[in-house]
Design a protein around this motif. Structure first.
Motif, PDB file in Angstrom:
ATOM      1  N   GLN A 186      -5.464 -12.309  -8.652  1.00 41.26           N
ATOM      2  CA  GLN A 186      -5.082 -12.677  -7.295  1.00 41.26           C
ATOM      3  C   GLN A 186      -5.599 -11.686  -6.267  1.00 41.26           C
ATOM      4  O   GLN A 186      -5.575 -11.955  -5.067  1.00 41.26           O
ATOM      5  CB  GLN A 186      -3.553 -12.766  -7.198  1.00 41.26           C
ATOM      6  CG  GLN A 186      -2.945 -13.775  -8.151  1.00 41.26           C
ATOM      7  CD  GLN A 186      -3.492 -15.171  -7.933  1.00 41.26           C
ATOM      8  OE1 GLN A 186      -3.395 -15.715  -6.842  1.00 41.26           O
ATOM      9  NE2 GLN A 186      -4.074 -15.753  -8.978  1.00 41.26           N
ATOM     10  N   GLY A 187      -6.021 -10.528  -6.700  1.00 44.28           N
ATOM     11  CA  GLY A 187      -6.545  -9.514  -5.796  1.00 44.28           C
ATOM     12  C   GLY A 187      -7.326  -8.479  -6.576  1.00 44.28           C
ATOM     13  O   GLY A 187      -7.296  -8.451  -7.820  1.00 44.28           O
ATOM     14  N   SER A 188      -8.027  -7.646  -5.865  1.00 40.91           N
ATOM     15  CA  SER A 188      -8.830  -6.603  -6.495  1.00 40.91           C
ATOM     16  C   SER A 188      -8.209  -5.242  -6.220  1.00 40.91           C
ATOM     17  O   SER A 188      -7.688  -5.009  -5.125  1.00 40.91           O
ATOM     18  CB  SER A 188     -10.259  -6.641  -5.940  1.00 40.91           C
ATOM     19  OG  SER A 188     -10.948  -5.441  -6.248  1.00 40.91           O
ATOM     20  N   PRO A 189      -8.262  -4.319  -7.170  1.00 42.83           N
ATOM     21  CA  PRO A 189      -7.738  -2.969  -6.927  1.00 42.83           C
ATOM     22  C   PRO A 189      -8.464  -2.220  -5.822  1.00 42.83           C
ATOM     23  O   PRO A 189      -8.002  -1.163  -5.397  1.00 42.83           O
ATOM     24  CB  PRO A 189      -7.941  -2.266  -8.281  1.00 42.83           C
ATOM     25  CG  PRO A 189      -8.057  -3.356  -9.278  1.00 42.83           C
ATOM     26  CD  PRO A 189      -8.706  -4.495  -8.563  1.00 42.83           C
ATOM     27  N   VAL A 196      -6.490  -1.864   6.625  1.00 44.12           N
ATOM     28  CA  VAL A 196      -6.522  -0.656   5.798  1.00 44.12           C
ATOM     29  C   VAL A 196      -5.152   0.013   5.801  1.00 44.12           C
ATOM     30  O   VAL A 196      -4.583   0.296   6.853  1.00 44.12           O
ATOM     31  CB  VAL A 196      -7.591   0.329   6.323  1.00 44.12           C
ATOM     32  CG1 VAL A 196      -7.543   1.634   5.532  1.00 44.12           C
ATOM     33  CG2 VAL A 196      -8.972  -0.304   6.259  1.00 44.12           C
ATOM     34  N   ARG A 197      -4.625   0.289   4.600  1.00 47.17           N
ATOM     35  CA  ARG A 197      -3.301   0.925   4.479  1.00 47.17           C
ATOM     36  C   ARG A 197      -3.436   2.429   4.253  1.00 47.17           C
ATOM     37  O   ARG A 197      -2.864   3.215   4.977  1.00 47.17           O
ATOM     38  CB  ARG A 197      -2.526   0.282   3.337  1.00 47.17           C
ATOM     39  CG  ARG A 197      -1.089   0.793   3.176  1.00 47.17           C
ATOM     40  CD  ARG A 197      -0.238   0.553   4.398  1.00 47.17           C
ATOM     41  NE  ARG A 197       1.185   0.669   4.089  1.00 47.17           N
ATOM     42  CZ  ARG A 197       2.141   0.704   5.000  1.00 47.17           C
ATOM     43  NH1 ARG A 197       1.828   0.618   6.282  1.00 47.17           N
ATOM     44  NH2 ARG A 197       3.412   0.799   4.651  1.00 47.17           N
ATOM     45  N   PHE A 198      -4.157   2.829   3.219  1.00 47.16           N
ATOM     46  CA  PHE A 198      -4.379   4.254   2.967  1.00 47.16           C
ATOM     47  C   PHE A 198      -5.779   4.407   2.390  1.00 47.16           C
ATOM     48  O   PHE A 198      -6.052   3.993   1.265  1.00 47.16           O
ATOM     49  CB  PHE A 198      -3.343   4.829   2.000  1.00 47.16           C
ATOM     50  CG  PHE A 198      -3.221   6.333   2.098  1.00 47.16           C
ATOM     51  CD1 PHE A 198      -4.285   7.169   1.750  1.00 47.16           C
ATOM     52  CD2 PHE A 198      -2.063   6.922   2.553  1.00 47.16           C
ATOM     53  CE1 PHE A 198      -4.194   8.540   1.862  1.00 47.16           C
ATOM     54  CE2 PHE A 198      -1.949   8.309   2.660  1.00 47.16           C
ATOM     55  CZ  PHE A 198      -3.018   9.107   2.319  1.00 47.16           C
ATOM     56  N   GLY A 203       0.783  -1.216   0.000  1.00 48.03           N
ATOM     57  CA  GLY A 203       0.000   0.000   0.000  1.00 48.03           C
ATOM     58  C   GLY A 203       0.819   1.273   0.000  1.00 48.03           C
ATOM     59  O   GLY A 203       2.053   1.264   0.050  1.00 48.03           O
ATOM     60  N   LEU A 204       0.105   2.384  -0.053  1.00 45.08           N
ATOM     61  CA  LEU A 204       0.740   3.702  -0.098  1.00 45.08           C
ATOM     62  C   LEU A 204       1.085   4.174   1.307  1.00 45.08           C
ATOM     63  O   LEU A 204       0.255   4.135   2.212  1.00 45.08           O
ATOM     64  CB  LEU A 204      -0.212   4.709  -0.751  1.00 45.08           C
ATOM     65  CG  LEU A 204       0.290   6.154  -0.826  1.00 45.08           C
ATOM     66  CD1 LEU A 204       1.477   6.258  -1.786  1.00 45.08           C
ATOM     67  CD2 LEU A 204      -0.834   7.092  -1.263  1.00 45.08           C
ATOM     68  N   ALA A 205       2.314   4.617   1.477  1.00 41.28           N
ATOM     69  CA  ALA A 205       2.765   5.229   2.725  1.00 41.28           C
ATOM     70  C   ALA A 205       3.707   6.366   2.365  1.00 41.28           C
ATOM     71  O   ALA A 205       4.641   6.175   1.578  1.00 41.28           O
ATOM     72  CB  ALA A 205       3.458   4.213   3.623  1.00 41.28           C
ATOM     73  N   LEU A 206       3.476   7.542   2.925  1.00 42.05           N
ATOM     74  CA  LEU A 206       4.247   8.729   2.568  1.00 42.05           C
ATOM     75  C   LEU A 206       5.307   9.042   3.618  1.00 42.05           C
ATOM     76  O   LEU A 206       5.116   8.788   4.814  1.00 42.05           O
ATOM     77  CB  LEU A 206       3.322   9.941   2.424  1.00 42.05           C
ATOM     78  CG  LEU A 206       2.230   9.857   1.359  1.00 42.05           C
ATOM     79  CD1 LEU A 206       1.346  11.099   1.404  1.00 42.05           C
ATOM     80  CD2 LEU A 206       2.826   9.670  -0.031  1.00 42.05           C
ATOM     81  N   ARG A 207       6.405   9.590   3.132  1.00 43.52           N
ATOM     82  CA  ARG A 207       7.431  10.183   3.999  1.00 43.52           C
ATOM     83  C   ARG A 207       7.635  11.629   3.564  1.00 43.52           C
ATOM     84  O   ARG A 207       7.847  11.895   2.381  1.00 43.52           O
ATOM     85  CB  ARG A 207       8.760   9.428   3.899  1.00 43.52           C
ATOM     86  CG  ARG A 207       8.776   8.091   4.619  1.00 43.52           C
ATOM     87  CD  ARG A 207      10.123   7.397   4.466  1.00 43.52           C
ATOM     88  NE  ARG A 207      10.162   6.136   5.186  1.00 43.52           N
ATOM     89  CZ  ARG A 207      10.713   5.963   6.390  1.00 43.52           C
ATOM     90  NH1 ARG A 207      11.300   6.997   6.995  1.00 43.52           N
ATOM     91  NH2 ARG A 207      10.696   4.791   6.978  1.00 43.52           N
ATOM     92  N   ASP A 254      -4.346  -3.084   0.098  1.00 45.15           N
ATOM     93  CA  ASP A 254      -3.489  -3.005  -1.078  1.00 45.15           C
ATOM     94  C   ASP A 254      -3.593  -1.618  -1.694  1.00 45.15           C
ATOM     95  O   ASP A 254      -4.692  -1.075  -1.845  1.00 45.15           O
ATOM     96  CB  ASP A 254      -3.935  -4.072  -2.088  1.00 45.15           C
ATOM     97  CG  ASP A 254      -2.900  -4.299  -3.177  1.00 45.15           C
ATOM     98  OD1 ASP A 254      -1.707  -4.381  -2.848  1.00 45.15           O
ATOM     99  OD2 ASP A 254      -3.294  -4.384  -4.343  1.00 45.15           O
ATOM    100  N   GLY A 255      -2.465  -1.026  -2.055  1.00 44.59           N
ATOM    101  CA  GLY A 255      -2.482   0.249  -2.764  1.00 44.59           C
ATOM    102  C   GLY A 255      -3.179   1.335  -1.983  1.00 44.59           C
ATOM    103  O   GLY A 255      -2.830   1.676  -0.860  1.00 44.59           O
ATOM    104  N   VAL A 256      -4.211   1.906  -2.616  1.00 44.01           N
ATOM    105  CA  VAL A 256      -5.051   2.948  -2.019  1.00 44.01           C
ATOM    106  C   VAL A 256      -6.485   2.444  -2.065  1.00 44.01           C
ATOM    107  O   VAL A 256      -6.913   1.867  -3.078  1.00 44.01           O
ATOM    108  CB  VAL A 256      -4.935   4.265  -2.802  1.00 44.01           C
ATOM    109  CG1 VAL A 256      -5.913   5.308  -2.266  1.00 44.01           C
ATOM    110  CG2 VAL A 256      -3.507   4.798  -2.742  1.00 44.01           C
TER     111      VAL A 256
END
Length: 1001
Positions: free
Chosen positions: A577-580, A608-610, A362-366, A585-587
């Motif tokens: 294998q997965g859904s967007p 939940v990632r983002f 997933g998305l993670a910001l710095r 996953d991702g956003v």
């Protein structure tokens, strides 16, 4: 080099707006014209001239031949003038001296053309034509349809979708939302001048601020305005930007193409400014403390270098940080050539997406190398009628969101792009911006001309935002990938090429360093492909001109327009294998808690990632605002007000339910179905409460507010915990767009709701929150976003069911910079206490626990309280509330509240308007006299009217929906102008009890 030789001749122009329609009579008010402003929209002009209640009826009467026309007259010396605009919605024509000089069918394409004006008086008209006046292809047909948008042609049209979606308060955007300026030039960009019939559009658009004062000095006590020459104007936003090099030095790049650099050259000065907003822990600087850098360049130097760009190095720049993590440090950039000066502001910061692998998805910001938990809201505009809202109103609303602990706002792809006033305010307030390209859940055409137009639009947008340190994410749109997934389309149709190739490459070409997301939501695989495109383009652009990379990369003019091929991606398996749209996953757009009615534990178990959208509920305003808008505390209990209330309920098109049903689901779980919070995994359920036990809409609204405060706080606390994988969550949405219970954490007037108060407790830069862990005890989480370690004391107090509280326990805590500490409240006194009745051995012994974080001087930094066994209490006794006004600091006010018993969800009821506060009046529909805070209301039958928009001086409680333990004193700060009439009218109220007056002693 083109020189601009004077001020904008339209800056002080007086505009009128006329409507032309075959059905209207010659004496029609709109045919004669109403006052209008530019930048502005048709709905804003109608609201200002005719009132809110007239707007929707007028817009609904627009037909296929309706034309809106903005007109003004200017007097000039004639000659070439450069007309520029950020955007006009949507099908439009510019007519100068009676001759059409420009036409556009995109609301988002910037205007830049040079026109020769005749000397003397000249009429300028801007015509807005119906969308249907421009035909779009009927084939190929869309591969999927969206239930949100019924008009299939809109997938071809570059127009804001917000007016085409049946949402409360949604109106079409029509008119010059991006302004219109006309500036005299010494010559046109190609060295020639053009008459109105031969105008020319420049390929490098010059964008203008949304208001004449869009880029003034950062604060009144800066001396750059006083020292500036008389002819000072803002630099175009796309002409200046700042970057941080790998050795952590700064570089400011200024494009001098629009400046007449004479033989004597020009001077470029860069100096730090004091942050515009108070931030006690932040480092504050002034220009006099040093750090100013100046460079002088001549026209000959520029010609020899073959460029119009000047770079100014800044050693060890002071960095811009998101709110709470450090100072919002900005630099003033001044360019002086002859007797003219241009100015802008920039900030230095870095932003990256953390690397992803099988463990870190997933998305993670710095930001500046520090991991960020981004929290905030989806932006819905500061004014339901106007894109180019009043700059003060924009700032007030953004400041309210920041005060709730928000660090990010997202501009969705279903809305309109925002003005420079908005982005400048975000820079100063420390609010990161996630900017969607204006694409919604429609199938984007795979048409070369359409894609070229989109790239032109995105290039201008990304270049305009590149100078703003607040812009950290640019996304390819809203639900463009999700729509075909949920429509059941094959996996090969999920990701249009424009999202993976065109938009990422164009953003990078424009010089933006923002993280690029293909669309919201999307998968890790989509993020990886977009990032690879961006990195390749940036690497190519970093090469000297004329140098090819190992793959035969660009040289010369192609250097600025090279679009690399999309990196190869593995072929999609027959079974994905997965859904967007997976949460981990991702956003994602997460509505498990919310629309889908899942338990609060789902926010953790889903991983939940983002969440770029989340927590959609129908959020009722505070009681005083409801009274202002509907004339009653219980709109659903009256025939006249029921329709108005239902019209404002948050809902999605085509659904047979509203988000009021969502809110009701959680009211049942917390207060009706059982005695305990089901998300604490408690062992003792209780008898359900009959539905008819809640008598009246006012009582239901009271429970809804308590529920939302609880749900928002618990959800954000769970996400913010270091045990959670979540690195970002944005609420849908920032503000409601109609009177009543919309999606917003702020109501339509900009005032806080119960959701805002719950969010604030869990999201403040320094915060304390209980996160029950069932059989694993009752942890207290202490967060510190600041850049230095926090040494403090956590004071824990326990109330028992027998009444009274046990002696407090003080626990020293050390919270690292940008970090978190967890304390087990159930173990704090050296023994185990089943504070949440998690094991259910016998009757519940404890009633509530409070945690107060104190600094070394005993000042309260943060506070939270937890209701043991959940928020419901059967046959709760009157808590015996008392409240009094107290001074907080030298000029602040607060209400000190104490209770003999446990007071749940205590809040202040402040008057909406001080002028009518405190006067006895008749309660609507009852004939009874009420002492509730009085407000004015315009009676429009069944149509609700917004209360006055919240002003800086209006009183507002800074905390609310708190729990007060027996004998405890809790002070709720009150901001704004607290007059004697406000104090007399204010009431303190707790769940299930009558409000009490707030005394003066």
């Amino acid at each position: 080099m083109t020189g601009l030789s004077g001020a904008d001749v339209l800056e002080r122009a007086t505009w009128i707006l006329c409507r032309s329609d075959p059905t209207q009579g010659p004496g029609d008010t709109l045919a004669l014209g109403i006052p209008a402003r530019v930048p502005g929209t048709v709905s804003g002009a109608l609201r200002d001239a005719l009132g809110e209640e007239a707007v929707d009826a007028v817009l609904a009467a627009d037909g296929p031949e309706t034309v809106w026309e903005y007109r003004t007259r200017v007097t000039t010396a004639g000659g070439a003038h450069r007309f520029v605009s950020t955007g006009v919605a949507t099908v439009s024509e510019l007519v100068v001296a009676g001759e059409p000089v420009h036409a556009c069918d995109s609301a988002f394409a910037p205007w830049d053309l040079t026109v020769v004006l005749p000397p003397g008086e000249c009429e300028i008209a801007l015509r807005v034509l119906p969308l249907s006046s421009v035909a779009v292809p009927r084939k190929p047909r869309a591969r999927w349809l969206s239930p949100l948008v019924s008009d299939r042609s809109l997938r071809w049209r570059r127009t804001p979708l917000v007016g085409a979606i049946d949402w409360p308060g949604a109106r079409p955007v029509l008119g010059p939302w991006g302004g219109l300026a006309a500036t005299p030039v010494t010559s046109s960009p190609d060295g020639a001048t053009h008459s109105p019939s031969g105008s020319r559009r420049d390929s490098s658009p010059l964008l203008v601020p949304s208001s004449p004062a869009a880029l003034p000095p950062v604060s009144p006590d800066d001396d750059d305005a006083a020292a500036a020459p008389a002819r000072s104007r803002p630099l175009p936003p796309s002409a200046v930007r700042a970057r941080v090099t790998q050795d952590v030095h700064g570089v400011v790049a200024v494009d001098l193409a629009e400046i007449a650099v004479g033989a004597e050259g020009c001077r470029v000065l860069v100096e730090p400014l004091r942050p515009a907003e108070d931030d006690p822990p932040a480092q504050r600087v002034t220009a006099s403390e040093g750090g100013a850098v100046e460079r002088v360049v001549s026209a000959a130097e520029l010609a020899a270098a073959g460029t119009t760009t000047v770079e100014v190095p800044v050693a060890d720049p002071l960095l811009w940080w998101p709110h709470g993590m450090g100072a919002q440090q900005l630099y003033c950039v001044r360019v002086r050539a002859g007797d003219e000066e241009l100015h802008a502001r920039v900030g230095f910061r870095t932003v990256i997406a953390e690397p992803r692998d099988a463990t870190h998805r997933g998305l993670a910001l710095r930001v500046n190398g520090v991991p960020v938990f981004a929290r905030g809201t989806v932006w819905t505009g500061a004014d339901p009628y106007e894109v180019a809202a009043d700059p003060c109103r924009i700032r007030r609303m953004l400041r309210r969101l920041r005060d709730a602990g928000a660090t990010m706002v997202r501009i969705p792809g279903t809305s309109c792009y925002e003005t420079e006033d908005f982005h400048r305010a975000c820079d100063e307030l420390g609010l990161m911006v996630w900017q969607d390209v204006d694409l919604g859940p429609l199938d984007p055409p795979d048409d070369p001309a359409w894609r070229a137009g989109l790239r032109h639009e995105v290039r201008a947008l990304a270049a305009r935002l590149a100078g703003h340190p607040s812009t950290v994410v640019i996304s390819g749109g809203t639900e463009v990938i999700q729509a075909p997934v949920l429509a059941g389309r094959p996996a090969e149709q999920w990701t249009p090429d424009v999202l993976l190739r065109d938009i990422p490459a164009t953003v990078a070409e424009a010089g933006s360093d923002a993280v690029v997301v293909p669309s919201s939501p999307c998968s890790d695989a989509h993020l990886d492909v977009a990032q690879a495109v961006v990195e390749r383009v940036r690497a190519v652009l970093a090469l000297p001109r004329g140098v090819c990379d190992e793959d035969g990369g660009p040289s010369g003019d192609a250097h600025d327009s090279f679009v690399p091929p999309t990196p190869a991606t593995p072929a999609a398996p027959a079974v994905p294998q997965g859904s967007p749209v997976d949460a981990a996953d991702g956003v994602c757009h997460y509505f498990g808690v919310g629309a889908y009615g899942r338990s609060l534990e789902d926010t953790v178990t889903r991983g939940v990632r983002f969440a770029a959208e989340s927590l959609a509920f129908a959020v009722p305003p505070e009681p005083a605002v409801v009274r202002a808008q509907f004339g009653t505390d219980a709109p659903l209990d009256g025939e006249e007000t029921e329709a108005a209330w239902r019209a404002g309920l948050a809902h999605d098109p085509g659904a047979d339910w509203t988000f009021a049903d969502t809110t009701s689901t959680y009211v049942h779980r917390l207060f009706l179905d059982r005695d305990s919070d089901p998300d604490a995994s408690l062992a003792v359920p209780a008898r359900p409460v009959p539905e008819d036990s809640i008598r009246g809409h006012a009582r239901r609204l009271e429970l809804e507010r308590a529920t939302l405060a609880h749900v928002f706080q618990r959800t954000f606390a769970q996400w913010r915990s270091s045990d959670s994988p979540c690195r970002g969550a944005l609420v849908l949405s920032a503000a409601s767009t109609a009177p009543g219970a919309g999606w917003g954490v702020l109501d339509v007037t900009g005032r806080p709701t119960a959701a805002w108060y719950g969010m604030r407790r869990a999201c403040a830069p320094v915060a304390v929150s209980f996160v029950p862990a069932g059989g694993d005890g009752l942890p207290v989480h202490v967060w510190n976003d600041r850049a230095r370690t926090l040494e403090a004391t956590l004071r824990l107090t326990v109330a028992t069911v027998r009444g009274g509280s046990q002696p407090a326990v003080d626990v020293p805590v050390t919270v690292p910079a940008h970090g978190e500490t967890v304390v087990r409240a159930d173990l704090a006194d050296g023994t185990f206490r089943d504070l949440d009745n998690a094991y259910g051995f016998g009757d519940r012994e404890y009633d509530a626990v409070s945690a107060v974080l104190l600094d070394s001087h005993g000042r309260v930094l943060a506070r939270d309280a937890h209701l043991s066994g959940g928020p419901r209490r059967n046959d709760a006794a009157d808590p015996g509330l008392s409240a009094r006004w107290v001074r907080t600091g030298s000029d602040g006010w607060g209400v000190a509240v104490t209770a003999e018993g446990l007071a749940r969800f205590l809040a202040l009821d402040l008057p909406v308007r001080a002028g009518g506060a405190g006067a006895a009046r008749t309660a609507p529909g009852t004939g009874a006299v009420t002492d509730q805070p009085a407000v004015d209301r315009v009676d429009t039958g069944t149509t609700a009217v917004t209360a006055d928009a919240w002003q800086e001086r209006d009183p507002v409680a800074e905390d609310g929906y708190v729990h007060v333990l027996p004998g405890e004193i809790v002070v709720l700060p009150v901001g704004g102008e607290v007059t004697g009439s406000v104090r007399a009218a204010t009431r303190a109220r707790a769940l299930g009890t009558d409000p009490v007056a707030v005394s003066e002693n």
